[in-house]
Design a protein around this motif. Structure first.
Motif, PDB file in Angstrom:
ATOM      1  N   ASN A 300      76.368  -3.001 -55.010  1.00  0.00           N
ATOM      2  CA  ASN A 300      77.862  -3.347 -55.533  1.00  0.00           C
ATOM      3  C   ASN A 300      78.722  -2.794 -54.623  1.00  0.00           C
ATOM      4  O   ASN A 300      80.032  -2.591 -54.706  1.00  0.00           O
ATOM      5  CB  ASN A 300      78.040  -2.408 -56.816  1.00  0.00           C
ATOM      6  N   ILE A 301      78.523  -2.378 -53.302  1.00  0.00           N
ATOM      7  CA  ILE A 301      79.327  -2.162 -52.238  1.00  0.00           C
ATOM      8  C   ILE A 301      79.413  -2.979 -50.899  1.00  0.00           C
ATOM      9  O   ILE A 301      78.160  -3.239 -50.652  1.00  0.00           O
ATOM     10  CB  ILE A 301      78.722  -0.585 -51.828  1.00  0.00           C
ATOM     11  N   ILE A 302      80.401  -3.382 -50.321  1.00  0.00           N
ATOM     12  CA  ILE A 302      80.353  -4.195 -49.068  1.00  0.00           C
ATOM     13  C   ILE A 302      81.252  -3.425 -48.318  1.00  0.00           C
ATOM     14  O   ILE A 302      82.488  -2.635 -48.540  1.00  0.00           O
ATOM     15  CB  ILE A 302      80.746  -5.470 -49.280  1.00  0.00           C
ATOM     16  N   MET A 303      80.798  -3.397 -46.818  1.00  0.00           N
ATOM     17  CA  MET A 303      81.594  -2.524 -45.905  1.00  0.00           C
ATOM     18  C   MET A 303      82.191  -3.509 -44.649  1.00  0.00           C
ATOM     19  O   MET A 303      81.410  -3.550 -44.014  1.00  0.00           O
ATOM     20  CB  MET A 303      80.549  -1.429 -45.114  1.00  0.00           C
ATOM     21  N   PRO A 304      83.205  -4.163 -45.048  1.00  0.00           N
ATOM     22  CA  PRO A 304      83.782  -5.186 -44.142  1.00  0.00           C
ATOM     23  C   PRO A 304      84.230  -4.314 -42.908  1.00  0.00           C
ATOM     24  O   PRO A 304      84.798  -3.472 -42.746  1.00  0.00           O
ATOM     25  CB  PRO A 304      85.017  -5.769 -44.748  1.00  0.00           C
ATOM     26  N   ASN A 305      84.010  -5.063 -41.680  1.00  0.00           N
ATOM     27  CA  ASN A 305      84.168  -4.324 -40.528  1.00  0.00           C
ATOM     28  C   ASN A 305      85.804  -4.376 -40.132  1.00  0.00           C
ATOM     29  O   ASN A 305      86.278  -5.703 -40.366  1.00  0.00           O
ATOM     30  CB  ASN A 305      83.526  -4.934 -39.413  1.00  0.00           C
ATOM     31  N   VAL A 306      86.182  -3.435 -39.936  1.00  0.00           N
ATOM     32  CA  VAL A 306      87.874  -3.040 -39.405  1.00  0.00           C
ATOM     33  C   VAL A 306      88.008  -2.892 -38.110  1.00  0.00           C
ATOM     34  O   VAL A 306      88.914  -2.478 -37.583  1.00  0.00           O
ATOM     35  CB  VAL A 306      88.747  -2.486 -40.363  1.00  0.00           C
ATOM     36  N   THR A 307      87.141  -2.927 -37.398  1.00  0.00           N
ATOM     37  CA  THR A 307      86.998  -2.501 -35.999  1.00  0.00           C
ATOM     38  C   THR A 307      87.582  -3.507 -35.142  1.00  0.00           C
ATOM     39  O   THR A 307      87.342  -4.825 -35.133  1.00  0.00           O
ATOM     40  CB  THR A 307      85.525  -2.291 -35.247  1.00  0.00           C
ATOM     41  N   ASP A 308      88.320  -3.221 -34.019  1.00  0.00           N
ATOM     42  CA  ASP A 308      89.019  -4.177 -33.074  1.00  0.00           C
ATOM     43  C   ASP A 308      88.132  -5.057 -32.560  1.00  0.00           C
ATOM     44  O   ASP A 308      86.998  -4.410 -32.009  1.00  0.00           O
ATOM     45  CB  ASP A 308      89.703  -3.498 -32.019  1.00  0.00           C
ATOM     46  N   LEU A 317      73.868  -2.245 -33.050  1.00  0.00           N
ATOM     47  CA  LEU A 317      72.394  -1.101 -33.304  1.00  0.00           C
ATOM     48  C   LEU A 317      71.193  -2.050 -33.353  1.00  0.00           C
ATOM     49  O   LEU A 317      70.267  -1.600 -33.139  1.00  0.00           O
ATOM     50  CB  LEU A 317      72.589  -0.381 -34.600  1.00  0.00           C
ATOM     51  N   TYR A 318      71.469  -3.095 -33.809  1.00  0.00           N
ATOM     52  CA  TYR A 318      70.359  -4.261 -33.785  1.00  0.00           C
ATOM     53  C   TYR A 318      70.705  -5.590 -33.496  1.00  0.00           C
ATOM     54  O   TYR A 318      71.973  -5.827 -33.330  1.00  0.00           O
ATOM     55  CB  TYR A 318      69.756  -4.271 -35.324  1.00  0.00           C
ATOM     56  N   SER A 319      69.898  -6.526 -33.111  1.00  0.00           N
ATOM     57  CA  SER A 319      70.249  -7.767 -32.726  1.00  0.00           C
ATOM     58  C   SER A 319      70.779  -8.680 -33.666  1.00  0.00           C
ATOM     59  O   SER A 319      70.569  -8.499 -35.044  1.00  0.00           O
ATOM     60  CB  SER A 319      69.020  -8.371 -32.095  1.00  0.00           C
ATOM     61  N   ASN A 320      71.642  -9.749 -33.295  1.00  0.00           N
ATOM     62  CA  ASN A 320      72.179 -10.778 -34.126  1.00  0.00           C
ATOM     63  C   ASN A 320      73.017 -10.237 -35.004  1.00  0.00           C
ATOM     64  O   ASN A 320      73.500 -10.623 -36.406  1.00  0.00           O
ATOM     65  CB  ASN A 320      70.773 -10.891 -35.042  1.00  0.00           C
ATOM     66  N   LYS A 321      73.929  -9.160 -34.730  1.00  0.00           N
ATOM     67  CA  LYS A 321      74.864  -8.559 -35.900  1.00  0.00           C
ATOM     68  C   LYS A 321      75.982  -9.670 -36.170  1.00  0.00           C
ATOM     69  O   LYS A 321      76.373 -10.228 -35.032  1.00  0.00           O
ATOM     70  CB  LYS A 321      75.263  -7.168 -35.427  1.00  0.00           C
ATOM     71  N   PRO A 322      76.396  -9.575 -37.432  1.00  0.00           N
ATOM     72  CA  PRO A 322      77.588 -10.856 -37.520  1.00  0.00           C
ATOM     73  C   PRO A 322      78.657 -10.206 -37.352  1.00  0.00           C
ATOM     74  O   PRO A 322      78.754  -8.900 -37.204  1.00  0.00           O
ATOM     75  CB  PRO A 322      77.073 -11.251 -39.083  1.00  0.00           C
ATOM     76  N   CYS A 323      79.504 -11.021 -37.327  1.00  0.00           N
ATOM     77  CA  CYS A 323      81.152 -10.663 -37.276  1.00  0.00           C
ATOM     78  C   CYS A 323      81.515 -10.032 -35.908  1.00  0.00           C
ATOM     79  O   CYS A 323      82.577  -9.404 -36.058  1.00  0.00           O
ATOM     80  CB  CYS A 323      81.600  -9.651 -38.437  1.00  0.00           C
ATOM     81  N   THR A 324      80.799 -10.198 -34.865  1.00  0.00           N
ATOM     82  CA  THR A 324      81.263  -9.527 -33.786  1.00  0.00           C
ATOM     83  C   THR A 324      82.216 -10.463 -32.954  1.00  0.00           C
ATOM     84  O   THR A 324      83.344  -9.800 -32.118  1.00  0.00           O
ATOM     85  CB  THR A 324      80.063  -9.766 -32.606  1.00  0.00           C
ATOM     86  N   ASN A 325      82.519 -11.841 -33.369  1.00  0.00           N
ATOM     87  CA  ASN A 325      83.598 -12.453 -32.694  1.00  0.00           C
ATOM     88  C   ASN A 325      84.920 -12.774 -33.560  1.00  0.00           C
ATOM     89  O   ASN A 325      85.870 -13.259 -33.370  1.00  0.00           O
ATOM     90  CB  ASN A 325      83.254 -13.931 -32.441  1.00  0.00           C
TER      91      ASN A 325
END
Ligand code: 5AD
Ligand code: FES
Length: 370
Positions: A300-308, A317-325
């Motif tokens: 029930n929790i999601i942690m959207p990335n808010v990093t620049d 930390l692991y391969s294939n991490k989504p949202c890097t672009n």
């Protein structure tokens, strides 16, 4: 031994589950049984925490790390990664962005450091974010093992939740995943320290680690229950090619890892009932809709990335991490669509404490949303 459907029915009704029952649930393989498990966990989720998803905007603000975990892409010995550290202003700006975009709370995560400058750096950020958001933005820290003094100081500056994954609750397995100076006992002690300092404490494990058995996973769940944990963040182990553990894993199977991760979420929901459980990004690294599947299995929790965006590539930390672009707005829109696409709503602007935590508050001083 009792059959799977009987155990599942008892689990859904809130009956006691023994370690043997948990093992049966985690061990199911047939497609139709898996669907039955996920659906039962989803019904329990609706009855305990509801169908509202809470967003925690996460700032992954530095990959500088003193630890050398064998599985992790930002381990100290990995020379292939370019190290970065966001500035105070960049981190505060990301926090303000999260606040202005109605994320009820924020997570600050980085590699582990334990020098005095780091403690000051975090304290200053917490103080400024609290002031600039009128105390309304909830703040979770995920900054590893620290002394009691540091935990207390950061709490006094306004952090109220802390995530510290045990990684595995089996000390022998832990010793295989880490160099000798990384201590399971110390990590375990940190959870107590955090609780005593007043934090809502979250923990979790990696799922599908080399050498990890089904019994280990059962024990992880029992540990969460015994420790009265309020928040669970756990996800499948994913190989990172520049780590020593990559050599040990020759048969990495993304589908199997995903399924095991989802089973753990579902069984955790059935067993622990009213805690917050994250649909972690690692699920989405294995399949494009992994996080939605996590929600449908009971998270029930999601942690959207808010990093620049410019820093994202270096925090793998692991391969294939989504949202890097992507940037923060893109992730917000994307995740909103994903959540709504499965018929759930988002608790914008709310801290979203777990009912489990709120229930415990009658016996200790509450930290409530202002
Ligand atoms: N696969 C999956 N999760 C990982 N983490 C670190 N490395 C990996 C990996 N290779 C997780 C750990 C840590 C969290 C921040 O990221 O559980 O606590
Ligand atoms: Fe970042 Fe979908 S969550 S792009």
């Amino acid at each position: 031994m009792m059959a799977f459907p009987d155990i599942l029915a008892r689990a859904e009704a809130g009956g006691q589950l023994s370690p043997a029952d948990l093992a049966v649930l985690l061990g199911i393989e047939r497609d139709e049984d898996l669907q039955a498990l996920f659906q039962a966990a989803y019904r329990v989720k609706l009855g305990t925490v509801g169908n509202k998803v809470y967003f925690r905007g996460i700032v992954e603000f530095s990959n500088i790390c003193r630890k050398d975990c064998y599985y992790c892409g930002i381990r100290r010995s990995n020379q292939a990664v370019e190290r970065f550290q966001m500035t105070h202003a960049e981190i505060v700006n990301a926090a303000i962005w999260a606040y202005e975009n109605d994320y009820g709370s924020l997570v600050l995560q980085s590699g582990e450091r334990n020098d005095a400058n780091f403690a000051d750096f975090i304290a200053d950020i917490l103080t400024e974010v609290k002031v600039r958001t009128n105390g309304k933005l909830g703040i979770t820290l995920s900054l590893g093992e620290q002394t009691e003094e540091v935990y207390r100081r950061w709490f006094a500056c306004g952090a109220h939740r802390y995530l510290l994954r045990m990684e595995t609750t089996n000390p022998r397995l832990y010793a295989q995943l880490h160099p000798a100076d990384h201590s399971w006992v110390e990590r375990r002690a940190c959870l107590d320290r955090l609780r005593q300092a007043g934090y809502q404490v979250g923990t979790g494990v990696m799922i599908g680690l080399p050498g990890q058995t089904l019994d280990d996973l059962v024990h992880d769940l029992v540990f969460f229950k015994e420790q009265d944990i309020d928040m669970i963040g756990m996800g499948p182990y994913i190989v990172h090619q520049d780590t020593p553990m990559a050599q040990q894993v020759t048969d990495f199977d993304a589908d199997r890892q995903l399924m095991l991760g989802l089973k753990m979420v579902a069984v955790a929901r059935l067993y622990l009932r009213d805690v917050n459980i994250a649909a972690t990004t690692a699920l989405q690294a294995l399949r494009h809709n992994g996080r939605e599947l996590g929600l449908q299995a009971g998270a029930n929790i999601i942690m959207p990335n808010v990093t620049d965006t410019k820093y994202r590539e270096a925090y793998q930390l692991y391969s294939n991490k989504p949202c890097t672009n992507e940037n923060s707005s893109m992730c917000r829109g994307c995740l909103q669509g994903r959540v709504q696409g499965i018929g759930e709503s988002i608790g914008f602007g709310e801290w979203g404490d777990s009912p489990h935590f709120l229930r415990r508050q009658t016996t200790s001083a509450p930290v409530v949303q202002q």
